[in-house]
Design an enzyme around this catalytic site. Sequence first.
Site: not given
Lengths: 76, 408
Positions: A13-15
Amino acid sequence: MGKEVMLDCLGEACPVPLIKTENALKKLTIGDLLIVHIDHSCAMKNVPEWARKEGHNVEIEEVDDGEWEIFIEKAK
Amino acid sequence: MEKKVEKYDVIIIGGGAAGLTAGIYCGRARLKTLLIEKSLVGGLATYTNEIENYPGFPEGSTGLGLMELFHKQAKKFNVDFKLTDVKSVNLEGDVKTVETFRNKFEAKAVIVATGGKPRLTGAKGEEAFLYDKGISFCATCDAAANTGKTVLVVGSGDAAIEEGMFLTKFADKVIVSVLHDTGKMDCNEIAKAEALANPKMEFIWNSVAHEFFGEERLHTVVLKNLKTDQLIPVKVDSCFLFIGYLPNTDIFKGVLDMNKGGYLLTNEKMETNIEGIFACGDVRDKFLKQVATAVGDGAIAGYSAEKYIAESELFHNQIMQCDKPGIVYVWNAIDPKCREFLPLIEKYEAAYDGKVRITKVDIYKSAGIASRLGVSQVPSIVKIKDGKIEKIIRENICEEELAAAIEE
């Protein structure tokens, strides 16, 4: 033609994908192609935006529902 | 490297709500349709955590979830998708071209649905921290990474306040920089009341972003009080900007008519100043920018493109053909005078069957063909020879004139 490098960011997942992309791209030379494999839609927003802001060429393939390969050609 | 050329009926630039709806209409009309989106299909709506006012979803939907359904529906009607940015366009003439980094696409019609991009504050140091370095435009994307942290939200519109509240589910503290006086916000009243009651939210009134500071990453945003000029340093882990949008129209400058802000000007058929080029959604100069209004625009643009292509084909293949002389009767079905001549035209149609191509163009249905012929007055008769307009008869339409025109 430069070399092609695959970067697996599946399940991340981000980042994380963006940071990994930045680091991977640093190691490449102009003309090389980085292919980032992702399955989190948030990375579809910041990875291409960031790469274009940096001046690289970007094209994306939807390889499956909710799964993409971001092709980044290092331009500078 | 030579670019590969691919041909389409319609190219849609932009894959937000407007572009996807245009795609659904074009695809369903069996036009060969390509939609080009620069990154994630769904456009700005995917940046919104919750959409509660799009009809048909009484329980609400996430922006991403709703746009996935639009995408699925467009795919069902065989719309092709290409995920890259458009480098240049050539919109004049009958064949329009759209170029991307690797390809060149040709189409009969182009629908511009490029939407908007988040506006920046323009404050010092901003550029250095965009996206990955601490300044974000997408709460749904970056909220989880801010768990337990302090974030600053700039703006007080619906997006700022609603996304700010969403961020409180993760962050410890959400500080909101509001341009207006204490208690005044641009968002709706429901969101405002909820935000003011939210214990994790804090407001700094009469303030704007003045400067961004950090090392590798952003750590401080200096706000400025507009009334006192006092500088207020705020230590943050991330900053989210929700201060409106700018239209994505750079590649159309000097080509398509736009207002001062860069939004494209269209009529109610979503036609721009260039024939065969349509615009829809947030990129247009319009009153309300919502998923619901983008859908309406997209439907009209898709339908208009379909009509334009059908009309072009009729114009080139039937009216401006070269194989035999042609007579075009331009009329209006609701005009009694026009109807009077109809039997006469039909008589000639039968008499000259095979020798002269007679076409009737009813402007009541569409004025497109008449305007291509340069005819605005009805009834009129246009004589075509060798694929060119030879003569336009506007006055004294009678059997003798018609016969003379055909015999010539």
